[in-house]
Write a protein that holds these residues in place. Sequence first.
Motif, PDB file in Angstrom:
ATOM      1  N   MET A  23       0.831  -1.205   0.000  1.00 45.57           N
ATOM      2  CA  MET A  23       0.000   0.000   0.000  1.00 45.57           C
ATOM      3  C   MET A  23       0.869   1.260   0.000  1.00 45.57           C
ATOM      4  O   MET A  23       0.626   2.205  -0.772  1.00 45.57           O
ATOM      5  N   VAL A  24       1.899   1.274   0.852  1.00 44.64           N
ATOM      6  CA  VAL A  24       2.761   2.454   0.940  1.00 44.64           C
ATOM      7  C   VAL A  24       3.484   2.695  -0.374  1.00 44.64           C
ATOM      8  O   VAL A  24       3.596   3.832  -0.846  1.00 44.64           O
ATOM      9  N   TRP A  25       3.959   1.625  -1.012  1.00 49.87           N
ATOM     10  CA  TRP A  25       4.660   1.776  -2.291  1.00 49.87           C
ATOM     11  C   TRP A  25       3.735   2.375  -3.354  1.00 49.87           C
ATOM     12  O   TRP A  25       4.115   3.284  -4.086  1.00 49.87           O
ATOM     13  N   GLU A  26       2.542   1.861  -3.419  1.00 47.72           N
ATOM     14  CA  GLU A  26       1.599   2.337  -4.444  1.00 47.72           C
ATOM     15  C   GLU A  26       1.177   3.783  -4.205  1.00 47.72           C
ATOM     16  O   GLU A  26       0.959   4.538  -5.161  1.00 47.72           O
ATOM     17  N   GLU A  27       1.098   4.173  -2.935  1.00 40.69           N
ATOM     18  CA  GLU A  27       0.622   5.519  -2.621  1.00 40.69           C
ATOM     19  C   GLU A  27       1.743   6.553  -2.533  1.00 40.69           C
ATOM     20  O   GLU A  27       1.474   7.736  -2.322  1.00 40.69           O
ATOM     21  N   SER A  28       2.984   6.114  -2.695  1.00 38.08           N
ATOM     22  CA  SER A  28       4.112   7.034  -2.506  1.00 38.08           C
ATOM     23  C   SER A  28       4.791   7.409  -3.811  1.00 38.08           C
ATOM     24  O   SER A  28       5.946   7.839  -3.810  1.00 38.08           O
ATOM     25  N   SER A  29       4.109   7.246  -4.921  1.00 32.98           N
ATOM     26  CA  SER A  29       4.688   7.608  -6.213  1.00 32.98           C
ATOM     27  C   SER A  29       5.102   9.079  -6.215  1.00 32.98           C
ATOM     28  O   SER A  29       4.326   9.960  -5.873  1.00 32.98           O
ATOM     29  N   GLY A  30       6.357   9.317  -6.582  1.00 31.36           N
ATOM     30  CA  GLY A  30       6.876  10.680  -6.618  1.00 31.36           C
ATOM     31  C   GLY A  30       7.431  11.177  -5.305  1.00 31.36           C
ATOM     32  O   GLY A  30       8.016  12.264  -5.249  1.00 31.36           O
ATOM     33  N   GLU A  31       7.284  10.409  -4.226  1.00 32.73           N
ATOM     34  CA  GLU A  31       7.796  10.815  -2.915  1.00 32.73           C
ATOM     35  C   GLU A  31       9.040   9.982  -2.600  1.00 32.73           C
ATOM     36  O   GLU A  31       8.985   8.951  -1.932  1.00 32.73           O
ATOM     37  N   SER A  32      10.184  10.444  -3.079  1.00 35.46           N
ATOM     38  CA  SER A  32      11.418   9.656  -3.020  1.00 35.46           C
ATOM     39  C   SER A  32      11.822   9.310  -1.596  1.00 35.46           C
ATOM     40  O   SER A  32      12.200   8.177  -1.303  1.00 35.46           O
ATOM     41  N   LEU A  33      11.785  10.303  -0.695  1.00 33.21           N
ATOM     42  CA  LEU A  33      12.246  10.060   0.673  1.00 33.21           C
ATOM     43  C   LEU A  33      11.395   9.002   1.364  1.00 33.21           C
ATOM     44  O   LEU A  33      11.909   8.191   2.142  1.00 33.21           O
ATOM     45  N   LEU A  34      10.108   9.003   1.080  1.00 33.65           N
ATOM     46  CA  LEU A  34       9.237   7.992   1.674  1.00 33.65           C
ATOM     47  C   LEU A  34       9.571   6.616   1.112  1.00 33.65           C
ATOM     48  O   LEU A  34       9.614   5.619   1.854  1.00 33.65           O
ATOM     49  N   ARG A  35       9.818   6.551  -0.178  1.00 33.01           N
ATOM     50  CA  ARG A  35      10.169   5.260  -0.785  1.00 33.01           C
ATOM     51  C   ARG A  35      11.540   4.769  -0.308  1.00 33.01           C
ATOM     52  O   ARG A  35      11.749   3.567  -0.157  1.00 33.01           O
ATOM     53  N   ILE A  36      12.444   5.688  -0.056  1.00 35.44           N
ATOM     54  CA  ILE A  36      13.740   5.294   0.499  1.00 35.44           C
ATOM     55  C   ILE A  36      13.537   4.655   1.868  1.00 35.44           C
ATOM     56  O   ILE A  36      14.113   3.604   2.178  1.00 35.44           O
ATOM     57  N   GLN A  37      12.707   5.287   2.698  1.00 32.39           N
ATOM     58  CA  GLN A  37      12.426   4.729   4.020  1.00 32.39           C
ATOM     59  C   GLN A  37      11.748   3.364   3.895  1.00 32.39           C
ATOM     60  O   GLN A  37      12.015   2.445   4.683  1.00 32.39           O
ATOM     61  N   LEU A  38      10.893   3.217   2.898  1.00 30.77           N
ATOM     62  CA  LEU A  38      10.232   1.937   2.665  1.00 30.77           C
ATOM     63  C   LEU A  38      11.244   0.872   2.261  1.00 30.77           C
ATOM     64  O   LEU A  38      11.183  -0.271   2.732  1.00 30.77           O
ATOM     65  N   LEU A  39      12.201   1.221   1.404  1.00 29.56           N
ATOM     66  CA  LEU A  39      13.223   0.254   0.973  1.00 29.56           C
ATOM     67  C   LEU A  39      14.075  -0.189   2.166  1.00 29.56           C
ATOM     68  O   LEU A  39      14.456  -1.363   2.259  1.00 29.56           O
ATOM     69  N   ILE A  40      14.366   0.742   3.080  1.00 27.98           N
ATOM     70  CA  ILE A  40      15.115   0.379   4.291  1.00 27.98           C
ATOM     71  C   ILE A  40      14.300  -0.597   5.138  1.00 27.98           C
ATOM     72  O   ILE A  40      14.826  -1.592   5.653  1.00 27.98           O
ATOM     73  N   ALA A  41      13.005  -0.305   5.274  1.00 32.79           N
ATOM     74  CA  ALA A  41      12.131  -1.194   6.049  1.00 32.79           C
ATOM     75  C   ALA A  41      12.036  -2.568   5.386  1.00 32.79           C
ATOM     76  O   ALA A  41      12.055  -3.599   6.078  1.00 32.79           O
ATOM     77  N   LEU A  42      11.933  -2.604   4.086  1.00 27.71           N
ATOM     78  CA  LEU A  42      11.859  -3.885   3.363  1.00 27.71           C
ATOM     79  C   LEU A  42      13.132  -4.703   3.570  1.00 27.71           C
ATOM     80  O   LEU A  42      13.082  -5.930   3.703  1.00 27.71           O
ATOM     81  N   ARG A  43      14.256  -4.029   3.575  1.00 21.93           N
ATOM     82  CA  ARG A  43      15.526  -4.745   3.814  1.00 21.93           C
ATOM     83  C   ARG A  43      15.519  -5.393   5.195  1.00 21.93           C
ATOM     84  O   ARG A  43      15.890  -6.565   5.352  1.00 21.93           O
ATOM     85  N   ASN A  44      15.090  -4.630   6.206  1.00 24.44           N
ATOM     86  CA  ASN A  44      15.002  -5.204   7.550  1.00 24.44           C
ATOM     87  C   ASN A  44      13.981  -6.337   7.601  1.00 24.44           C
ATOM     88  O   ASN A  44      14.157  -7.324   8.330  1.00 24.44           O
ATOM     89  N   PHE A  45      12.910  -6.203   6.834  1.00 20.65           N
ATOM     90  CA  PHE A  45      11.865  -7.225   6.768  1.00 20.65           C
ATOM     91  C   PHE A  45      12.420  -8.530   6.195  1.00 20.65           C
ATOM     92  O   PHE A  45      12.196  -9.625   6.736  1.00 20.65           O
ATOM     93  N   VAL A  46      13.174  -8.409   5.113  1.00 19.43           N
ATOM     94  CA  VAL A  46      13.772  -9.594   4.478  1.00 19.43           C
ATOM     95  C   VAL A  46      14.748 -10.275   5.435  1.00 19.43           C
ATOM     96  O   VAL A  46      14.757 -11.502   5.576  1.00 19.43           O
ATOM     97  N   ILE A  47      15.572  -9.478   6.098  1.00 24.79           N
ATOM     98  CA  ILE A  47      16.544 -10.047   7.041  1.00 24.79           C
ATOM     99  C   ILE A  47      15.821 -10.729   8.199  1.00 24.79           C
ATOM    100  O   ILE A  47      16.222 -11.815   8.642  1.00 24.79           O
ATOM    101  N   ALA A  48      14.738 -10.116   8.678  1.00 27.28           N
ATOM    102  CA  ALA A  48      13.982 -10.698   9.792  1.00 27.28           C
ATOM    103  C   ALA A  48      13.317 -12.016   9.387  1.00 27.28           C
ATOM    104  O   ALA A  48      13.238 -12.951  10.187  1.00 27.28           O
ATOM    105  N   LEU A  49      12.845 -12.098   8.140  1.00 28.48           N
ATOM    106  CA  LEU A  49      12.205 -13.336   7.674  1.00 28.48           C
ATOM    107  C   LEU A  49      13.220 -14.451   7.443  1.00 28.48           C
ATOM    108  O   LEU A  49      12.886 -15.631   7.566  1.00 28.48           O
ATOM    109  N   GLY A  50      14.453 -14.090   7.093  1.00 27.93           N
ATOM    110  CA  GLY A  50      15.489 -15.091   6.894  1.00 27.93           C
ATOM    111  C   GLY A  50      15.151 -16.070   5.794  1.00 27.93           C
ATOM    112  O   GLY A  50      14.824 -15.697   4.665  1.00 27.93           O
ATOM    113  N   TYR A  51      15.202 -17.366   6.116  1.00 28.68           N
ATOM    114  CA  TYR A  51      14.949 -18.411   5.110  1.00 28.68           C
ATOM    115  C   TYR A  51      13.510 -18.409   4.602  1.00 28.68           C
ATOM    116  O   TYR A  51      13.218 -19.007   3.572  1.00 28.68           O
ATOM    117  N   GLN A  52      12.636 -17.739   5.319  1.00 27.61           N
ATOM    118  CA  GLN A  52      11.239 -17.680   4.865  1.00 27.61           C
ATOM    119  C   GLN A  52      10.950 -16.420   4.040  1.00 27.61           C
ATOM    120  O   GLN A  52       9.800 -16.117   3.735  1.00 27.61           O
TER     121      GLN A  52
END
Length: 995
Positions: free
Chosen positions: A626-655
Amino acid sequence: MALSVSDLSAIYSLLANSMSQDESNRKPAESALAQSESRPGFCSCLMEVITAKDLASQVDIRLMASVYFKNSINRYWRKRRISRKLGISNEEKQHLKQKLLSHLREENYQIAQMLAVLISKIARFDYPREWPELFSFLAQQLPSADVLTSHRIFMILFRTLKELSTKRLTADQRNFAEISSHLYKYCWHIWQSDLQTISHGFSIITQSYNSNDKEERHDDLYLTCERWLFCLKIICQLVISGFQSDAKCIQEIRPVKEVSPVLLNAAQSFLPYYTSLQNRHPKFWEFIKRACTKLMKVLVAIQQRHPYSFGDICVLQPVLNFCLNKITDPEPDILSFEQFLINVTGRVMDENGVTLEQMKKNISNAVAGVLTRLLPNERIVLLCNVLIRRYFVLTTSDLEEWYENPEVFHHEQDMVQWTEKLRPCAEALYIVLFENHSQLLAPIVVSILQEAMNGCPTSTTEITPGLLLKDAAYGAAAYVYYDLSNYLSFRDWFNGALSLELSNDHPNMRIIHRKVALILGQWVSEIKDDTKRAVYCALIRLLQDKDLSVRLAACRSLCLHVEDANFSERDFSDLLPVCWDSCFKLVKEVQEFDSKVQVLNLISVLLGHVNEVIPYASNLMQFFQMVWEESSGESLLRIQLLIALRNFVIALGYQSPSCYSMLLPILQKGIDINGPDELNLLEDSMLLWEATLSHVPAMVPQLLAYFPCLLEILERNFDHLQVAVDIIEDYIILGGREFLSMHSSSVAKLLDLIVGNVNDRGLLSILPIIDILILCFPMEVPPLISSTLQKLVVICLSGDDGDPFKTAVKASSAAIIARILVMNTNYLAQLTSEPSLSSVLQQTGVAIEDNILLSLVDVWLDKVDNVSLPHKKAFGLALSIILTLRLPQVLDKLDQILSVCTSVILGGTDDLTEEESSGDNMSYGRSHDEDLLPSKELRRRQIKVSDPINRLSLENSVRDNLQTCAALHGESFNSAIAKIHPAAFAQLKQALKMP
């Protein structure tokens, strides 16, 4: 072909069309002007357009011409070797300079500004060598100039001095000092004369009741005001840049003592007109605001540049007294002059912060003494009281803003710079004051806090002066928690007043609730284990408050707690569901960009610090989508989202593959260099890409297909080389043979692109990747990357000049070549005998006495002490193979080869080191600890364990190859062995376990 007067009409038409809304007219005109820029005569044509009397009304076209003129100066005024045939001739330059100085009385302000900029740009290149008469000519025009002309001359002087002051070469600074010595007295005299004229004019205006009285005279007075401001800026430039900082030379700068008191008097003389001119003469009222603000800024700039001279009692005392009086006892009208009060407050803050720091460095004991006399304890206590009781207290307008838009109010209070708003400025002064006088002020702040709490019980809900004072006192206690903790028990405060106030849900309590949220965040380091759980619950409750400002304050404080080194996940884990849900709801409700970034930051921090993420993965995926779709044109918000996604992937690990349906489309857009927001998102997208690869249990086709994007990224620049190197390693380790077969050409291009085009640090990052690539595919890869390997051979055979980085690069390159010799001997023989390699070596100036392979032997012998143990063994195995060559020169090096091999055998275990055999876990079954490791790390360990360099026995290799060498060379071998020193031969026998 040069342009001439006959081309004027064509240039005019192109300039007019370049501003057309019709793209079919604009584009061809812009293209034609771009092609004309480098032609001789182009600037002369532009100058004619700018100064033509019949075009005076065509301001837009004249401005456009001046913009093209400025760009041409930047590009073509100074001739460069690459463009000697282009540009502006000396004759045309002389004509342009004369034309500019003959057109001083430009009536349009915008055009006059641009002409001043043009002169300043030319002066940067030509003064003093090619334009020595510039300043003398301008000075000569001033005595006979009318008000308008003199205003324009001072505008030119200001722009030119500002441009020249930025030049940093010693000769340029000497030139500026010489300009200052000539201009200072004259400008100072003009400034003082104009000050008297302005003061007299204001006096007449305020005494006149006819607002239309002599408007023409008012116009002249306003021009004088503007000229005075330019002159003030010039004096500031001359005093600041025309003299070496006295912080370095500890010598008095006379103009500082001359100028500063007069500037202060000017501000004092203007302030009474702030109210009287506001309604009847708004133009002069605006000038008063600009003048007073600028005067204070100039005083600050002078103090920062020349603190020693400014510290004289005749300067510092009146300035500091004036500022302190305006803070502690301002006239009612001045309270509305917020920008002036900000500068006054900043002036006092500077004295408390900067000057005391300089005192510690022994720059000026005199300044420290003056400051001590000016700020006795009673005055410091008074200032602290005034700041808290007057400037920290919310005003009626503050409360109205909060009521109308709590979200905007939160960000204005929380994030605005102290130079922009009065309250943040007062808070900054308070913090600096407290840092320098904590022992004196801590009891005062605690007493104000106790007074406010006693005067406003926790049950109070009406917005009274007592409640607003308590809010201010809470803020004061929050800002200086690090020193107040010795005077105030957080546990008692929280369990008493704060908890009771949080239980009061009256709407007016949002004022206190917001400050409690701030306190809980600021005091995080003082919260002990027995209070953590209650504080976490309080913050979660505040995160669900009805007021957005309170919720956002709680969001920030909660972030500080989760990031704290002593964060207790055990006390927080059962609050996670409510926390996630509150964050999701908050993001949907807020409208401001900063609010969304703040909530997303909390989510990102939670993902990085809590283990229980998988139960909430589905909700988090929906939220991220939802945040990605609604943040078109808002670079700083998408940067923060990419950081959160990275932490999300690391937290999920093998899953982590469970989130690929959401993740991979976002990742693909982020690493597309042709995307609309690539410039802002690429770095964080690459970090997300690397994290995704590191935690994938098995390579998937979508990720495999993304690899060519990496080549496109690096073909443009090497800004993200390190993360790119990590990504390459991920693909090698996890993609295996499927990756190599699919992207072999891209791998070859990528390595060839990097090696030879990056510095030594960059090479040190990519060389281990080449090594692991050859380790994984010893037969397939060397022929594939032959061009890269030739570059490595050149590096090996080139000198390193004793540079530690070059030595490391050379040693690592030599280790790669040694690995190829051990694992693919025939290919290295082919590589070193190729004519193309000899040609490359010749082109780079590398002389080869013997054949290339024997030259590499010298490198292995020389650099063995510069590599790690596994590489030492690779060197030893490569050298043992050299013993099998049918070359007589091998015997010349026999003693050195055997010495290196002996030291490697005796210096480390023959096969795996203890760390490799135990720490890397040779068995392929996973332990519990390995389940926590990224799959990339596990696979890397397995590859390391299976490395033939580790498994081969150097002892057996040397023993067997010595026999081969003896058989090949016969008596010559025996003669070479006989020359070995007995002690070295004894060590060799020990290493080879020979009887």
